[in-house]
Design a protein around this motif. Structure first.
Motif, mmCIF file in Angstrom:
data_model
loop_
_atom_site.group_PDB
_atom_site.id
_atom_site.type_symbol
_atom_site.label_atom_id
_atom_site.label_comp_id
_atom_site.label_asym_id
_atom_site.label_seq_id
_atom_site.Cartn_x
_atom_site.Cartn_y
_atom_site.Cartn_z
ATOM 1 N N HIS A 53 8.120 2.028 6.350
ATOM 2 C CA HIS A 53 6.995 2.233 5.553
ATOM 3 C C HIS A 53 7.110 0.927 4.739
ATOM 4 C CE1 HIS A 53 6.621 6.079 6.348
ATOM 5 N NE2 HIS A 53 7.712 6.447 6.158
ATOM 6 N N ILE A 54 7.952 0.114 4.404
ATOM 7 C CA ILE A 54 7.992 -0.981 3.085
ATOM 8 C C ILE A 54 8.147 -2.255 3.625
ATOM 9 C CG2 ILE A 54 8.811 -1.300 1.019
ATOM 10 C CD1 ILE A 54 9.275 1.617 0.592
ATOM 11 N N ASP B 229 0.718 -1.124 -0.080
ATOM 12 C CA ASP B 229 0.104 -0.196 0.270
ATOM 13 C C ASP B 229 0.629 1.078 0.111
ATOM 14 O OD1 ASP B 229 -2.319 -1.510 -0.072
ATOM 15 O OD2 ASP B 229 -2.621 -1.370 2.308
ATOM 16 N N HIS B 230 1.873 1.213 0.537
ATOM 17 C CA HIS B 230 2.727 2.543 0.845
ATOM 18 C C HIS B 230 3.473 2.841 -0.571
ATOM 19 C CE1 HIS B 230 5.067 5.835 2.503
ATOM 20 N NE2 HIS B 230 6.067 5.186 1.912
ATOM 21 N N VAL C 20 0.771 4.419 -2.739
ATOM 22 C CA VAL C 20 0.621 5.697 -2.250
ATOM 23 C C VAL C 20 1.758 6.828 -2.852
ATOM 24 C CG1 VAL C 20 0.292 7.300 -0.277
ATOM 25 C CG2 VAL C 20 -1.022 5.379 -0.281
ATOM 26 N N LEU C 21 2.655 6.277 -2.709
ATOM 27 C CA LEU C 21 4.124 6.900 -2.807
ATOM 28 C C LEU C 21 3.849 7.223 -4.487
ATOM 29 C CD1 LEU C 21 6.793 7.757 -1.603
ATOM 30 C CD2 LEU C 21 7.883 5.548 -2.601
ATOM 31 N N GLU D 114 5.652 -4.674 4.225
ATOM 32 C CA GLU D 114 4.647 -5.183 2.860
ATOM 33 C C GLU D 114 5.424 -5.972 1.676
ATOM 34 O OE1 GLU D 114 4.020 -1.239 1.406
ATOM 35 O OE2 GLU D 114 2.354 -0.925 3.230
ATOM 36 N N TYR E 110 13.646 4.269 6.632
ATOM 37 C CA TYR E 110 12.266 4.608 5.957
ATOM 38 C C TYR E 110 11.761 3.227 5.322
ATOM 39 C CZ TYR E 110 9.524 6.412 2.069
ATOM 40 O OH TYR E 110 8.329 6.564 1.215
ATOM 41 N N ALA F 51 4.695 12.681 -0.270
ATOM 42 C CA ALA F 51 5.354 11.416 -0.140
ATOM 43 C C ALA F 51 6.527 11.218 -0.773
ATOM 44 C CB ALA F 51 4.152 10.326 -0.446
#
Length: 173
Positions: free
Chosen positions: A165-166, A86-87, A90-91, A169, A161, A145
């Motif tokens: 964030h990642i 998801d991130h 969005v990015l 996922e 980071y 972002a």
């Protein structure tokens, strides 16, 4: 007479430019069986480099063909899996072309480092390439972002980071 010569000269220039471009276009192989992917790894890495180095707003037809080959290779590869969470969506929401840069560089890292089983290093390679392309400012839309990602890279905080964030996922490749 002068206008006929000028028109003929312009026509010859355009034909020669077309022929040069046609010769520069790579032939993308069909990817049907596992061996096709292994055989095309070097070409995949060349395409990745070209996608990363060439401004997003130039050679659009060739970029589309190159992106299609890259996506087909990534989606069908029996040895490389690129996790897209998801991130990342969005990015790249305002800049979907950067998702292709991420995926290509992630997979290219995996090809070059077959012994690596971590998702951190390929994600770093993908995100660093994204930042490189984004910083050029050609064919991209600024967004918060991506600016946070740029700041993380510029401040040598990319590992943090990714962890934040990642990493959760991503799937192992």
């Amino acid at each position: 007479m002068k206008s006929i010569l000028t028109a003929t000269f312009a026509l010859l220039l355009s034909i020669s430019a077309f022929l040069v471009q046609a010769q520069d276009r790579p032939e993308f192989p069909e990817l049907k069986v596992k061996e096709d992917y292994a055989k095309s790894e070097a070409l995949f890495q060349q395409v990745t480099e070209w996608l990363t180095e060439t401004d997003l707003d130039t050679q659009e037809a060739l970029r589309m063909r190159s992106n299609a080959f890259m996506m087909q290779w990534v989606m069908g590869s029996p040895t490389v899996t690129v996790g897209i969470g998801d991130h990342l969506m969005v990015l790249f929401e305002k800049n979907p072309q950067l998702l292709a840069i991420y995926m290509a560089n992630y997979a290219s890292f995996c090809i070059s480092n077959k012994e690596n089983k971590s998702t951190l290093e390929p994600a770093k390679a993908g995100l660093q390439a994204v930042v490189k392309v984004y910083k050029k400012g050609k064919g991209v839309k600024k967004n918060k972002a991506l600016e946070k990602l740029v700041a993380a890279v510029d401040n040598n905080e990319l590992d943090n980071y990714i962890t934040e964030h990642i990493k959760e996922e991503s799937k192992a490749h």
